[in-house]
Design a protein around this motif. Structure first.
Motif, PDB file in Angstrom:
ATOM      1  N   ALA A 169     -68.172  42.391  53.374  1.00  0.00           N
ATOM      2  CA  ALA A 169     -67.411  42.151  52.290  1.00  0.00           C
ATOM      3  C   ALA A 169     -66.261  42.933  52.359  1.00  0.00           C
ATOM      4  CB  ALA A 169     -68.036  42.479  50.973  1.00  0.00           C
ATOM      5  N   TYR A 170     -64.910  42.356  52.040  1.00  0.00           N
ATOM      6  CA  TYR A 170     -63.846  43.269  51.966  1.00  0.00           C
ATOM      7  C   TYR A 170     -63.356  43.533  50.548  1.00  0.00           C
ATOM      8  CZ  TYR A 170     -61.913  41.973  56.798  1.00  0.00           C
ATOM      9  OH  TYR A 170     -61.558  42.165  58.135  1.00  0.00           O
ATOM     10  N   SER A 171     -62.941  44.751  50.366  1.00  0.00           N
ATOM     11  CA  SER A 171     -62.262  44.936  49.055  1.00  0.00           C
ATOM     12  C   SER A 171     -61.240  43.932  48.966  1.00  0.00           C
ATOM     13  CB  SER A 171     -61.905  46.457  49.005  1.00  0.00           C
ATOM     14  OG  SER A 171     -60.920  46.723  50.070  1.00  0.00           O
ATOM     15  N   HIS A 172     -60.813  44.068  47.779  1.00  0.00           N
ATOM     16  CA  HIS A 172     -59.752  42.925  47.393  1.00  0.00           C
ATOM     17  C   HIS A 172     -58.408  43.425  47.791  1.00  0.00           C
ATOM     18  CE1 HIS A 172     -62.236  40.364  45.046  1.00  0.00           C
ATOM     19  NE2 HIS A 172     -62.958  41.630  44.814  1.00  0.00           N
ATOM     20  N   ASP A 173     -58.249  44.700  48.079  1.00  0.00           N
ATOM     21  CA  ASP A 173     -56.821  45.136  48.458  1.00  0.00           C
ATOM     22  C   ASP A 173     -56.888  45.136  49.922  1.00  0.00           C
ATOM     23  OD1 ASP A 173     -58.293  47.422  49.349  1.00  0.00           O
ATOM     24  OD2 ASP A 173     -57.304  48.740  47.926  1.00  0.00           O
ATOM     25  N   GLY A 174     -58.061  44.803  50.767  1.00  0.00           N
ATOM     26  CA  GLY A 174     -58.087  44.515  52.227  1.00  0.00           C
ATOM     27  C   GLY A 174     -58.252  46.062  52.821  1.00  0.00           C
ATOM     28  N   THR A 175     -58.175  47.053  52.223  1.00  0.00           N
ATOM     29  CA  THR A 175     -58.347  48.386  52.969  1.00  0.00           C
ATOM     30  C   THR A 175     -59.505  48.903  53.410  1.00  0.00           C
ATOM     31  OG1 THR A 175     -58.433  49.745  50.914  1.00  0.00           O
ATOM     32  CG2 THR A 175     -56.375  49.109  51.491  1.00  0.00           C
ATOM     33  N   LYS A 176     -60.611  48.224  53.014  1.00  0.00           N
ATOM     34  CA  LYS A 176     -62.203  48.497  53.290  1.00  0.00           C
ATOM     35  C   LYS A 176     -62.843  47.367  53.528  1.00  0.00           C
ATOM     36  CE  LYS A 176     -62.142  52.781  50.325  1.00  0.00           C
ATOM     37  NZ  LYS A 176     -61.702  53.557  51.381  1.00  0.00           N
ATOM     38  N   PRO A 216     -63.559  43.061  41.264  1.00  0.00           N
ATOM     39  CA  PRO A 216     -62.271  42.807  41.178  1.00  0.00           C
ATOM     40  C   PRO A 216     -61.173  43.778  41.402  1.00  0.00           C
ATOM     41  CG  PRO A 216     -63.171  41.064  39.885  1.00  0.00           C
ATOM     42  CD  PRO A 216     -63.921  42.171  40.160  1.00  0.00           C
ATOM     43  N   ASP A 217     -61.226  44.674  40.640  1.00  0.00           N
ATOM     44  CA  ASP A 217     -60.469  46.019  40.436  1.00  0.00           C
ATOM     45  C   ASP A 217     -60.621  47.099  41.755  1.00  0.00           C
ATOM     46  OD1 ASP A 217     -62.835  47.131  39.588  1.00  0.00           O
ATOM     47  OD2 ASP A 217     -61.927  47.820  37.711  1.00  0.00           O
ATOM     48  N   ASP A 218     -61.571  46.743  42.488  1.00  0.00           N
ATOM     49  CA  ASP A 218     -62.110  47.667  43.747  1.00  0.00           C
ATOM     50  C   ASP A 218     -62.560  48.910  43.257  1.00  0.00           C
ATOM     51  OD1 ASP A 218     -61.679  45.743  45.677  1.00  0.00           O
ATOM     52  OD2 ASP A 218     -59.598  46.361  45.840  1.00  0.00           O
ATOM     53  N   SER A 219     -62.861  49.039  41.970  1.00  0.00           N
ATOM     54  CA  SER A 219     -63.570  50.156  41.647  1.00  0.00           C
ATOM     55  C   SER A 219     -64.983  50.654  41.697  1.00  0.00           C
ATOM     56  CB  SER A 219     -63.202  50.637  39.892  1.00  0.00           C
ATOM     57  OG  SER A 219     -64.126  49.457  39.298  1.00  0.00           O
ATOM     58  N   GLN A 220     -65.600  49.590  42.183  1.00  0.00           N
ATOM     59  CA  GLN A 220     -67.103  49.492  42.411  1.00  0.00           C
ATOM     60  C   GLN A 220     -67.451  48.386  43.419  1.00  0.00           C
ATOM     61  OE1 GLN A 220     -69.624  48.546  39.055  1.00  0.00           O
ATOM     62  NE2 GLN A 220     -70.666  50.684  39.230  1.00  0.00           N
ATOM     63  N   TYR A 221     -68.686  48.810  44.038  1.00  0.00           N
ATOM     64  CA  TYR A 221     -69.263  47.666  44.903  1.00  0.00           C
ATOM     65  C   TYR A 221     -70.634  47.498  44.337  1.00  0.00           C
ATOM     66  CZ  TYR A 221     -71.437  51.596  47.412  1.00  0.00           C
ATOM     67  OH  TYR A 221     -71.866  52.921  47.678  1.00  0.00           O
ATOM     68  N   GLY A 235     -71.959  51.373  43.772  1.00  0.00           N
ATOM     69  CA  GLY A 235     -71.425  52.440  44.188  1.00  0.00           C
ATOM     70  C   GLY A 235     -69.952  52.653  44.116  1.00  0.00           C
ATOM     71  N   THR A 236     -69.310  53.698  44.272  1.00  0.00           N
ATOM     72  CA  THR A 236     -67.737  53.818  44.392  1.00  0.00           C
ATOM     73  C   THR A 236     -67.407  53.642  45.671  1.00  0.00           C
ATOM     74  OG1 THR A 236     -68.024  55.262  42.478  1.00  0.00           O
ATOM     75  CG2 THR A 236     -65.785  55.084  43.787  1.00  0.00           C
ATOM     76  N   PRO A 237     -66.290  52.781  46.210  1.00  0.00           N
ATOM     77  CA  PRO A 237     -65.705  52.848  47.537  1.00  0.00           C
ATOM     78  C   PRO A 237     -65.339  54.249  48.064  1.00  0.00           C
ATOM     79  CG  PRO A 237     -64.955  51.004  46.123  1.00  0.00           C
ATOM     80  CD  PRO A 237     -65.783  51.912  45.173  1.00  0.00           C
ATOM     81  N   GLY A 238     -65.496  54.425  49.078  1.00  0.00           N
ATOM     82  CA  GLY A 238     -65.346  55.856  49.626  1.00  0.00           C
ATOM     83  C   GLY A 238     -66.169  56.820  49.493  1.00  0.00           C
ATOM     84  N   SER A 252     -84.078  37.800  43.017  1.00  0.00           N
ATOM     85  CA  SER A 252     -83.244  37.619  44.446  1.00  0.00           C
ATOM     86  C   SER A 252     -81.887  37.542  43.892  1.00  0.00           C
ATOM     87  CB  SER A 252     -83.659  36.470  45.148  1.00  0.00           C
ATOM     88  OG  SER A 252     -82.859  36.191  46.122  1.00  0.00           O
ATOM     89  N   TYR A 253     -81.036  38.427  44.394  1.00  0.00           N
ATOM     90  CA  TYR A 253     -79.630  38.571  43.872  1.00  0.00           C
ATOM     91  C   TYR A 253     -78.770  38.437  45.065  1.00  0.00           C
ATOM     92  CZ  TYR A 253     -82.164  40.689  40.051  1.00  0.00           C
ATOM     93  OH  TYR A 253     -82.896  40.932  39.151  1.00  0.00           O
ATOM     94  N   ALA A 254     -77.429  37.997  44.724  1.00  0.00           N
ATOM     95  CA  ALA A 254     -76.367  37.776  45.518  1.00  0.00           C
ATOM     96  C   ALA A 254     -75.104  37.800  44.941  1.00  0.00           C
ATOM     97  CB  ALA A 254     -76.296  36.407  46.497  1.00  0.00           C
ATOM     98  N   MET A 255     -74.169  38.854  45.565  1.00  0.00           N
ATOM     99  CA  MET A 255     -72.761  38.846  44.896  1.00  0.00           C
ATOM    100  C   MET A 255     -71.786  38.458  46.007  1.00  0.00           C
ATOM    101  SD  MET A 255     -70.923  41.796  43.014  1.00  0.00           S
ATOM    102  CE  MET A 255     -69.139  41.617  42.422  1.00  0.00           C
ATOM    103  N   ARG A 256     -70.746  37.501  45.617  1.00  0.00           N
ATOM    104  CA  ARG A 256     -69.614  37.329  46.621  1.00  0.00           C
ATOM    105  C   ARG A 256     -68.834  38.410  46.255  1.00  0.00           C
ATOM    106  NH1 ARG A 256     -68.083  36.329  50.079  1.00  0.00           N
ATOM    107  NH2 ARG A 256     -66.156  35.134  49.629  1.00  0.00           N
ATOM    108  N   ASN A 257     -67.661  38.608  47.358  1.00  0.00           N
ATOM    109  CA  ASN A 257     -66.885  39.621  47.007  1.00  0.00           C
ATOM    110  C   ASN A 257     -65.589  38.934  46.186  1.00  0.00           C
ATOM    111  OD1 ASN A 257     -66.132  38.135  49.151  1.00  0.00           O
ATOM    112  ND2 ASN A 257     -64.712  39.857  49.761  1.00  0.00           N
ATOM    113  N   THR A 258     -65.543  37.846  45.702  1.00  0.00           N
ATOM    114  CA  THR A 258     -64.418  37.254  44.729  1.00  0.00           C
ATOM    115  C   THR A 258     -64.987  37.449  43.411  1.00  0.00           C
ATOM    116  OG1 THR A 258     -65.534  35.016  44.986  1.00  0.00           O
ATOM    117  CG2 THR A 258     -63.678  35.756  46.440  1.00  0.00           C
ATOM    118  N   ASN A 259     -65.519  36.563  42.857  1.00  0.00           N
ATOM    119  CA  ASN A 259     -65.727  37.012  41.209  1.00  0.00           C
ATOM    120  C   ASN A 259     -67.102  36.430  40.772  1.00  0.00           C
ATOM    121  OD1 ASN A 259     -65.002  34.358  41.593  1.00  0.00           O
ATOM    122  ND2 ASN A 259     -63.559  34.339  39.759  1.00  0.00           N
ATOM    123  N   PHE A 260     -68.068  36.440  41.550  1.00  0.00           N
ATOM    124  CA  PHE A 260     -69.315  35.723  40.779  1.00  0.00           C
ATOM    125  C   PHE A 260     -70.541  36.530  41.382  1.00  0.00           C
ATOM    126  CE2 PHE A 260     -67.969  32.833  44.161  1.00  0.00           C
ATOM    127  CZ  PHE A 260     -69.082  32.577  44.860  1.00  0.00           C
TER     128      PHE A 260
END
Length: 288
Positions: A169-176, A216-221, A235-238, A252-260
Motif C-alpha cells: 500500500a502506498y501512502s496517499h502522498d506517495g512518499t511511503k 486518506p490524510d496519511d496520519s495512520q495506517y 500505527g503511525t507512518p514512520g 476477516s478484514y481487509a482495507m484498501r489504501n483508498t477509502n474503504f
C-alpha cells in the motif's frame, strides 16, 4: 456448501448506513475490489463459485449497474487496482500483470506481461507517479513496473529473509510504501521511503497480515489479520511499531489504501473512521 451471491455494497460513514447494493454475479467464492478516484466506477476480480473460472467485472456506480462481466481466461488472478487517473486498471495474473480499460460498455484488454516469478496477489499504484509495484515471492524483492507498457523498470530488495509479501500500500502522498508479509521469524511489516527506495521501519506482528492501507490524510495506517485471531493493527507512518490493536475473533478484514474497509465471512465489526464512503465486496452465505 451453501450458494452465495456476489454483490458490491456501498455504505456511508461513520454511521455505516447501506446506501447502494449492486449484484455482480449469481454466486462467487472470493473477490478483490477497487474504485476509481472519482468514485464513479468499481472493478472486481473474483473466482467463480465452482472454481472453474476467474472473472473481471466493471460496475457503473453512478447508476448501480454492471457494465461488463468477462471470463478472463487466466488460471490465477487476484489483486486489482486502478491507475492514478482512473482511466485504466491493472490485475495480477499468475506471475505477471494485465492492463484493462472500459470502452463502449465493455472491458477491453490492453496488454499483459509476465515476469518469470511465482504468483503473488500484491499490487499497488503510486498516487503521485502512477508507477505500479508488485511483490515477488521468495527473494525479498518488490518490482517496479511502467504503467504505460508494463515493462519492469527495476527491483527493490526489501529484506534478506523475507519469504512472502502479502499486500502493498502506498501512502496517499506517495512518499511511503508499506509491505506486509512473512520473514524467517514470522509475520512482518516493512515501510519504505519511496524517494530513496530504502526500508526505514520494520518490525514483527503477532498475527498474519492479509491487508494494509493508509487513511486518506496519511496520519495512520491499518493492517488487517485474515487467518489468525482477527486482530486489526493501527500505527503511525514512520513509527517503529504499531501503536494500537483491536481483536475481533474469527473474523476477516481487509482495507484498501483508498477509502474503504470490508469484512468477510459473515461477520461484522466497526471502528470510527473519518471517511466519506465505503465500498464492500460481500458474500452472503457460507464461504467455501
Amino acid at each position: 456448501q451453501q450458494s452465495v451471491e456476489c454483490s458490491i455494497l456501498e455504505y456511508s460513514l461513520p454511521d455505516m448506513t447501506l446506501t447502494n447494493q449492486v449484484s455482480i454475479a449469481g454466486e462467487c467464492s472470493a473477490g478483490n475490489i477497487d474504485v476509481n478516484p472519482a468514485g464513479t466506477m468499481a472493478v472486481v476480480a473474483y473466482l467463480a463459485y465452482d472454481f472453474s473460472s476467474y472473472h473481471l467485472v466493471a460496475v457503473d456506480l453512478t447508476n448501480n449497474t454492471v457494465i461488463d462481466n468477462i471470463d478472463t481466461g487466466y488460471t490465477m488472478t487476484d489483486g486489482i487496482v486502478f491507475d492514478k487517473d482512473g482511466q485504466s486498471f491493472f490485475m495480477r495474473i499468475g506471475g505477471g500483470v494485465a492492463k484493462f480499460h472500459v470502452a463502449n460498455d465493455a472491458i477491453q484488454t490492453d496488454d499483459a506481461q509476465g515476469y518469470g516469478q511465482e504468483f503473488s496477489p500484491a499490487i499497488a499504484v503510486s498516487p503521485s507517479t502512477g508507477q505500479i509495484t508488485v511483490a515477488e515471492v521468495g527473494n525479498g524483492n518488490i518490482r517496479l513496473i511502467n504503467p504505460d507498457d508494463l515493462n519492469d523498470t527495476t527491483e527493490i530488495h526489501v529484506a534478506d529473509n523475507a519469504t512472502n509479501f502479502n499486500r502493498l500500500a502506498y501512502s496517499h502522498d506517495g512518499t511511503k510504501l508499506m509491505v506486509v508479509g512473512q520473514d524467517g521469524d514470522g509475520n512482518h511489516v516493512w515501510e519504505i521511503n519511496t524517494s530513496t527506495g530504502l526500508v526505514e521501519n520494520d518490525y514483527s506482528l503477532t498475527d498474519f497480515p492479509e491487508s494494509v492501507g493508509y487513511t486518506p490524510d496519511d496520519s495512520q495506517y491499518v493492517i488487517g489479520d485474515n487467518f489468525g485471531s482477527g486482530t486489526i493493527f493501527f500505527g503511525t507512518p514512520g513509527g517503529s511499531n504499531f501503536t494500537d490493536s483491536i481483536v475481533q475473533p474469527i473474523r476477516s478484514y481487509a482495507m484498501r489504501n483508498t477509502n474503504f474497509i470490508y469484512s468477510m465471512n459473515g461477520s461484522d465489526a466497526s471502528e470510527p473512521v473519518s471517511l466519506t464512503n465505503v465500498f464492500v465486496v460481500a458474500s452472503y452465505g457460507t464461504d467455501p
